[in-house]
Write an enzyme that holds these catalytic residues in place. Structure first.
Site, mmCIF file in Angstrom:
data_model
loop_
_atom_site.group_PDB
_atom_site.id
_atom_site.type_symbol
_atom_site.label_atom_id
_atom_site.label_comp_id
_atom_site.label_asym_id
_atom_site.label_seq_id
_atom_site.Cartn_x
_atom_site.Cartn_y
_atom_site.Cartn_z
ATOM 1 N N ASP A 1 0.816 -1.210 0.000
ATOM 2 C CA ASP A 1 0.000 0.000 0.000
ATOM 3 C C ASP A 1 0.853 1.266 0.000
ATOM 4 O O ASP A 1 2.077 1.216 0.172
ATOM 5 C CB ASP A 1 -0.971 0.007 1.198
ATOM 6 N N ASN B 1 -7.347 -2.260 14.519
ATOM 7 C CA ASN B 1 -8.748 -2.557 14.201
ATOM 8 C C ASN B 1 -8.866 -3.755 13.254
ATOM 9 O O ASN B 1 -9.917 -3.991 12.680
ATOM 10 C CB ASN B 1 -9.417 -1.312 13.584
ATOM 11 N N HIS C 1 -7.182 -4.119 10.415
ATOM 12 C CA HIS C 1 -6.960 -3.852 8.996
ATOM 13 C C HIS C 1 -5.711 -4.584 8.502
ATOM 14 O O HIS C 1 -4.777 -4.864 9.258
ATOM 15 C CB HIS C 1 -6.932 -2.353 8.667
ATOM 16 N N GLU D 1 -9.708 -1.557 5.394
ATOM 17 C CA GLU D 1 -10.257 -1.163 6.688
ATOM 18 C C GLU D 1 -11.566 -1.891 6.971
ATOM 19 O O GLU D 1 -12.259 -2.308 6.041
ATOM 20 C CB GLU D 1 -10.538 0.351 6.672
HETATM 21 C C1 F6R Z 1 1.397 -1.054 6.087
HETATM 22 C C2 F6R Z 1 0.286 -1.955 6.341
HETATM 23 C C3 F6R Z 1 -0.530 -1.805 7.585
HETATM 24 C C4 F6R Z 1 0.281 -2.128 8.841
HETATM 25 C C5 F6R Z 1 -0.568 -1.966 10.101
HETATM 26 C C6 F6R Z 1 0.238 -2.214 11.359
HETATM 27 O O1 F6R Z 1 1.975 -1.340 4.837
HETATM 28 O O2 F6R Z 1 0.019 -2.806 5.549
HETATM 29 O O3 F6R Z 1 -1.650 -2.648 7.506
HETATM 30 O O4 F6R Z 1 0.749 -3.455 8.753
HETATM 31 O O5 F6R Z 1 -1.105 -0.684 10.155
HETATM 32 O O6 F6R Z 1 1.185 -1.203 11.488
HETATM 33 P P1 F6R Z 1 2.308 -1.222 12.629
HETATM 34 O O7 F6R Z 1 3.220 -2.352 12.270
HETATM 35 O O8 F6R Z 1 2.967 0.120 12.527
HETATM 36 O O9 F6R Z 1 1.600 -1.460 13.908
#
Ligand code: F6R
Length: 239
Positions: free
Chosen positions: A67, A136, A138, A143
């Site tokens: 992403d 959450n 995601h 989301e």
């Molecule tokens: C980023 C992504 C997000 C993160 C998620 C957890 O490329 O795919 O889904 O994996 O937001 O982020 P952290 O590791 O910062 O807690």
């Protein structure tokens, strides 16, 4: 789903790095799906170390990131493009032409998403997808909501994700409100998936992931539909 229970974040990082290294050793021209965020940083630093010690060769590896914010300039130090070069690609012997990150600078996000999805197909699909998980639930920027998109698409971030990611920006108003992301279908087409979770903040999302129930309100639960998923989590995330 296979679960690897780790003592702490370091062990999560070490196990993940070993699995990626094994994948690259088994198939030197493999296709890796990669995340950004805090969680994979320990894995990336271990992979850099293994590359410096000639224990892993990235020269024939192709990568697709999950992403990118939209809109965002690639030179913005909060872009995922910048993050990946700073924390990984600048330090390994990967061929830069084999790196793919959704282009947050595009003026035509729909066309960018379609060509990104086609590029993954053309590369033969993802051999090993590495994932983090949002508080959450995601995955990428898929989301929670009433429905989930299957393919790469443009999406609006939830308030909770904007709040969680604001720690990297000067103010919450600077966090982009949209993103380009692989869809859940894109992710589920990967041959093998590992998902990393560390810390208490992830325990609710992980509990729901492991409940076996599938709900669009926790996108990670869709991973229960895949036959080769490994959750690598520390004790805090498994509370
Ligand atoms: C980023 C992504 C997000 C993160 C998620 C957890 O490329 O795919 O889904 O994996 O937001 O982020 P952290 O590791 O910062 O807690």
């Amino acid at each position: 789903m296979r679960i690897i229970r780790c003592k702490n974040y370091d062990e999560v990082s070490e196990v993940a790095a070993r699995i990626v290294a094994a994948q690259v050793t088994m198939k030197p021209d493999c296709v890796l799906g990669l995340p950004t965020g805090s969680t994979p940083l320990g894995m990336y630093s271990r992979l850099i170390q293994k590359n410096k010690e000639n224990k892993i060769d990235f020269s024939n590896v192709t990568t697709f990131n999950l992403d990118e914010y939209f809109p965002i300039s690639r030179s913005n130090n909060q872009s995922y493009y910048y993050f990946m070069f700073e924390n990984f690609f600048n330090h390994i012997n990967i061929n830069k032409e084999n790196i793919h990150i959704p282009n947050g600078e595009t003026t035509d996000p729909e066309a960018e998403c379609a060509s990104y999805e086609a590029a993954i197909e053309a590369a033969g699909g993802i051999d090993l997808q590495v994932l983090g998980i949002g508080q959450n639930g995601h995955i990428g920027f898929n989301e929670p909501g009433d429905f989930l998109e299957s393919t790469t698409h443009i999406t609006t971030l939830t308030q909770s994700t904007i709040a969680a990611n604001s720690r990297f920006f000067e103010s919450i108003d600077d966090v982009p409100k949209k993103a380009l992301t692989s869809g859940m279908g894109t992710i589920l087409k990967s041959k093998k998936i590992i998902i990393l979770a560390s810390g208490k903040a992830k325990s609710e999302a992980v509990k729901s992931l492991l409940s076996g129930k599938i709900t669009t309100q926790n996108p990670s639960t869709m991973l229960n539909l895949h036959k080769d998923v490994t959750l690598i989590a520390d004790e805090d995330a498994l509370l």
